[in-house]
Design an enzyme around this catalytic site. Structure first.
Site, short mmCIF file in Angstrom:
data_model
loop_
_atom_site.label_atom_id
_atom_site.label_comp_id
_atom_site.label_asym_id
_atom_site.label_seq_id
_atom_site.Cartn_x
_atom_site.Cartn_y
_atom_site.Cartn_z
N CYS A 50 -7.23 86.53 -57.83
CA CYS A 50 -7.04 86.96 -59.22
C CYS A 50 -7.90 88.17 -59.57
O CYS A 50 -7.39 89.25 -59.83
CB CYS A 50 -7.40 85.81 -60.14
SG CYS A 50 -6.63 84.28 -59.61
N LYS A 74 -3.77 88.74 -70.25
CA LYS A 74 -4.17 88.09 -68.99
C LYS A 74 -4.93 89.07 -68.09
O LYS A 74 -5.97 88.74 -67.50
CB LYS A 74 -2.92 87.57 -68.28
CG LYS A 74 -3.10 87.22 -66.83
CD LYS A 74 -3.93 85.98 -66.65
CE LYS A 74 -4.44 85.87 -65.23
NZ LYS A 74 -4.86 84.56 -64.87
N1 SAJ Z 1 -18.30 85.94 -58.89
C1 SAJ Z 1 -19.49 86.62 -58.80
N2 SAJ Z 1 -20.38 86.53 -59.83
C2 SAJ Z 1 -20.13 85.76 -60.93
C3 SAJ Z 1 -18.90 85.09 -61.02
C4 SAJ Z 1 -18.00 85.19 -59.98
O1 SAJ Z 1 -19.77 87.32 -57.82
O2 SAJ Z 1 -21.00 85.71 -61.81
C5 SAJ Z 1 -17.30 86.05 -57.81
C6 SAJ Z 1 -16.97 84.71 -57.15
O3 SAJ Z 1 -17.88 84.40 -56.15
C7 SAJ Z 1 -15.57 84.96 -56.62
C8 SAJ Z 1 -14.98 85.91 -57.66
O4 SAJ Z 1 -16.07 86.46 -58.36
O5 SAJ Z 1 -15.60 85.62 -55.38
C9 SAJ Z 1 -14.01 85.28 -58.64
O6 SAJ Z 1 -14.43 84.00 -59.00
P1 SAJ Z 1 -14.34 83.41 -60.48
O7 SAJ Z 1 -14.85 82.04 -60.44
O8 SAJ Z 1 -14.95 84.35 -61.43
O9 SAJ Z 1 -12.79 83.47 -60.83
P2 SAJ Z 1 -11.43 82.99 -60.10
O10 SAJ Z 1 -10.85 84.18 -59.40
O11 SAJ Z 1 -11.62 81.77 -59.31
O12 SAJ Z 1 -10.53 82.63 -61.40
C10 SAJ Z 1 -10.29 83.64 -62.36
C11 SAJ Z 1 -10.60 83.09 -63.77
N3 SAJ Z 1 -10.62 84.16 -64.74
C12 SAJ Z 1 -11.64 84.34 -65.61
O13 SAJ Z 1 -12.61 83.62 -65.63
C13 SAJ Z 1 -11.52 85.46 -66.60
C14 SAJ Z 1 -9.55 82.04 -64.15
O14 SAJ Z 1 -9.74 81.63 -65.50
C15 SAJ Z 1 -8.14 82.64 -64.00
O15 SAJ Z 1 -7.14 81.68 -64.32
C16 SAJ Z 1 -7.98 83.02 -62.54
O16 SAJ Z 1 -8.93 84.06 -62.27
C17 SAJ Z 1 -6.56 83.53 -62.33
O17 SAJ Z 1 -5.77 82.78 -61.71
O18 SAJ Z 1 -6.22 84.60 -62.81
#
Ligand code: SAJ
Length: 418
Positions: free
Chosen positions: A255, A201
Site C-alpha cells: 500500500c 484513499k
Molecule cells: N513504517 C515505518 N515507520 C512507521 C510506520 C510504518 O517505517 O512509523 C513502515 C512499516 O515498517 C512498513 C510500512 O511502513 O514497512 C507500512 O506499514 P504500515 O503499518 O504503516 O501500513 P500498511 O501498509 O500495513 O497499511 C496501510 C495503512 N494506511 C495508513 O495507515 C494510512 C492501512 O490503514 C491501509 O488500509 C493500508 O495501508 C492499505 O491497504 O492501503
C-alpha cells in the site's frame, strides 16, 4: 434489497471482507487462483490474520469459494492494483478483468463496489465503461468506490471499527452501499463522490509515507550530529501537536510504498511525494553503509537478516525493503542468510534460526516480530557478535551482556553516518 453478495479477489482485503459480510448475507468469494479456492474449500486460510480463522469457522455455512463470478445483487471488487515498477503507473489489469467478468451478469439495480485502491478517475474512465457493456446505462445500476482502510495485522478490528468513505455515482448508489456496510461496520459511513473517494484513499497512504520519510531523514541528520533520534523523537512527541513516526529500514507492503505513485502518475505538480518515496527507498542503502562500517576488516562477511516480512507479526513480504538489502549485500560479494518464521514462499531461501546464525558476522533486525524478543543471545553460534537493530526493538542490555556489539539505526554513534 441485497440477498447475495459476490466478492472478487480473496486476498488480504477481499477475504476478510467476504467473511465479515457472510455473517449477514450469503457470500460467494471468487479468485482466479485455484490454490486459494482449494485451500478455502478444505477449510484452510491462505494467509495469517488475527481472528480470521475463528470468523471463517463461524461463517462457513454462508460462504462458498469458486473461480467463476456468479449472478448476485452486489459485487465487491477487491483485487490487487500493482504498480508497474519501471513506469511508476498503476497496473489496472485485474480491476479491468473483474469488471469484465461482472458486466455480462449485471442486472438492473445491482450494486457494484470497487474497494481496490486506484488512481483518481479510474471508476469514471475505466470501470464504468466496462460495466456499461452489460447494456445497462450507469443510472440503471448502482456503483460506488469504497476504499478499504484496514491495516494488515489488525484487519478485522479495523474493518469493523474504522470510518469508511463511500463515493457513489449517485445518492442512491451511496445509500445502497451504506446500508450494506452498516450491517457489519460500526464506524461512521461517510458519503462523497467517486473521484473524491479515490483521492482520499491515496492521500491517506501518501501522508503516512511522507511522514515516515521525514522520520527517516531525521534519523540520518541526528546520526550525523551524534544524536540519538529515538530519544529525540520521544521527546518531540511530548509536544501536543507533534506526532513523528518511527524511522526504519524503509517502507514495504502493498500500500504505502505504491499508492503515492498512483497520486502522482498524471500530475505535473507533485514534488514532495516522489522525494519521500526516494528517501524511504534509500534506507536499505543506509543500512548497507552501516554494515560496511561495522564489518570493515572482516574478510568474506556473512550477514543474517532477522525478518523479511514488510512489518512486524505479518507473513506478507510484498515490496519488503529486505529484498533490496539482500541484493545490495550480494552485490558486495558477501554471503546473506535469512530467518523469518512467519514468511513462506519468499524468493530467497529462508533458514531456521540456528542455520541462519551459525558462523555469521552480523545479525540485522529488519522486522521487529515479537517472537524475536524471545531469542536467547547466549545460544547463538555466531562468528562475530554484531547485531544491527533497524527498528530500535531489541532489549539491548541482554545482547550487550552476552558480548554483542549492538548498533541501532539512527542512534548517533559513528557506525551510522557513513
Ligand atoms: N513504517 C515505518 N515507520 C512507521 C510506520 C510504518 O517505517 O512509523 C513502515 C512499516 O515498517 C512498513 C510500512 O511502513 O514497512 C507500512 O506499514 P504500515 O503499518 O504503516 O501500513 P500498511 O501498509 O500495513 O497499511 C496501510 C495503512 N494506511 C495508513 O495507515 C494510512 C492501512 O490503514 C491501509 O488500509 C493500508 O495501508 C492499505 O491497504 O492501503
Amino acid at each position: 434489497m441485497i440477498k447475495k453478495i459476490c466478492v472478487l479477489g480473496l486476498g488480504y482485503i477481499g477475504l476478510p471482507t467476504a467473511l465479515l459480510l457472510a455473517q449477514k448475507y450469503p457470500v460467494v468469494g471468487v479468485d482466479i487462483n485455484e490454490k486459494i479456492i482449494t485451500a478455502l474449500n478444505n477449510g484452510k486460510l491462505p494467509f495469517i490474520e488475527k481472528g480470521l480463522d475463528k470468523l471463517f469457522q463461524k461463517v462457513r455455512e454462508n460462504f462458498t469459494a469458486t473461480t467463476t463470478v456468479e449472478p448476485a445483487d452486489a459485487f465487491i471488487i477487491a483485487v490487487p492494483t500493482p504498480l508497474e515498477e519501471s513506469l511508476k503507473i498503476a497496473d489496472l489489469q485485474y480491476v479491468r478483468n473483474a469488471a469484465e467478468m461482472i458486466a455480462p451478469l449485471l442486472r438492473r439495480g445491482n450494486l457494484v463496489i470497487l474497494e481496490s485502491t486506484v488512481p483518481p478517475g479510474t471508476s469514471e474512465n475505466v470501470v464504468l465503461p466496462i460495466l456499461e457493456k452489460s447494456g445497462l446505462k450507469r443510472n440503471e445500476f448502482l456503483y460506488v468506490h469504497c476504499p478499504e482502510r484496514a491495516i494488515p495485522g489488525n484487519t478485522l478490528f479495523e474493518m469493523i471499527h474504522n470510518d469508511r468513505i463511500i463515493g457513489g455515482i449517485t445518492e442512491k448508489s451511496s445509500n445502497a452501499a451504506k446500508n450494506m456496510y452498516a450491517s457489519v461496520v460500526k464506524g461512521k459511513l461517510l458519503i462523497t463522490d467517486t473521484q473524491t473517494a479515490e483521492f482520499v484513499k491515496l492521500m491517506e497512504n501518501t501522508s503516512r509515507d511522507v511522514n515516515i520519510a521525514l522520520a527517516n531523514e531525521f534519523a540520518k541528520i541526528a546520526s550525523e550530529m551524534r544524536i540519538n533520534v529515538w530519544e529525540a523523537i520521544d521527546l518531540a512527541n511530548r509536544h501536543p501537536r507533534v506526532k513523528i513516526l518511527q524511522p526504519g529500514p524503509g517502507v514495504g507492503g502493498h500500500c504505502i510504498a505504491i499508492d503515492p505513485w498512483f497520486l502522482t502518475e498524471t500530475s505535473t505538480k507533485a514534488q514532495m511525494i516522489s522525494l519521500a518515496r526516494t528517501i524511504n527507498d534509500s534506507m536499505p542503502n543506509y543500512i548497507l553503509t552501516m554494515l560496511r562500517n561495522i564489518l570493515r576488516g572482516v574478510s568474506d562477511p556473512v550477514i543474517t537478516l532477522f525478518g523479511v516480512a514488510y512489518k512486524k507479526n505479518v507473513d506478507d513480504w510484498r515490496a519488503t525493503p529486505a529484498l533490496r538489502l539482500v541484493r545490495l549485500i550480494q552485490n558486495e560479494g558477501w554471503d546473506v542468510r535469512m530467518y523469518d518464521p512467519y514468511v513462506h514462499n519468499f524468493p530467497y531461501n529462508l533458514q531456521n534460526l540456528d542455520e541462519s546464525v551459525t558462523g555469521t558476522d552480523c545479525i540485522v533486525i529488519m522486522t521487529d516480530h515479537d517472537i524475536f524478543q524471545e531469542i536467547e543471545p547466549s545460544g547463538l553460534k555466531v562468528r562475530s557478535k554484531n547485531i544491527v537493530d533497524t527498528r530500535n526493538s531489541l532489549k539491548k542490555e541482554e545482547w550487550k551482556n552476552n558480548g554483542f556489539a549492538v548498533y541501532t539505526l539512527g542512534d548517533g554513534t559513528s557506525h551510522d553516518s557513513g
